[in-house]
Design a protein around this motif. Structure first.
Motif: not given
Length: 106
Positions: A15-29
């Motif tokens: 399953x694909x997992x989108x990783x997002x930074x908590x606080x900023x909402x920036x997509x990391x990977x």
């Protein structure tokens, strides 16, 4: 919470997992998880993924030391993609960039 993990793997073993930074909402990977890596992530509170190229589990930061502490995990409406909010320590990308998404296409 009594969520049935098997529900996420009805269509595929990964399953694909989108990783997002908590606080900023920036997509990391973006990475992939199988059932075992998700169970490890839930148990340890740090991200663990399945490497499609190496065909094995890998914990984010196992070589770099730049770990991801999980703040929340949500499934999409079809239960076939995960959104993982994390506290990122150091860069998320193996290139040293904070995010893996830095190449402009348009």
């Amino acid at each position: 919470m009594n969520f049935e993990i098997d529900k996420l793997f009805n269509k595929s073993e990964l399953i694909p997992a989108i990783v997002q930074e908590s606080g900023t909402g920036e997509v990391l990977m973006l990475a992939y998880m199988n059932k075992e890596s998700l169970e490890i992530t839930l148990k340890e509170g740090r991200t663990c993924f399945f490497s499609r190229s190496r065909q094995k589990l890998w914990r984010k930061g196992e070589t770099s030391g730049h770990i991801q502490i999980v703040k929340s995990i949500k499934a999409d409406c079809d239960f076939d993609t995960l959104l993982i909010e994390v506290e990122q320590t150091g860069p998320a990308c193996h290139t040293g960039s904070h995010s893996c998404f830095f190449n402009d296409v348009m």
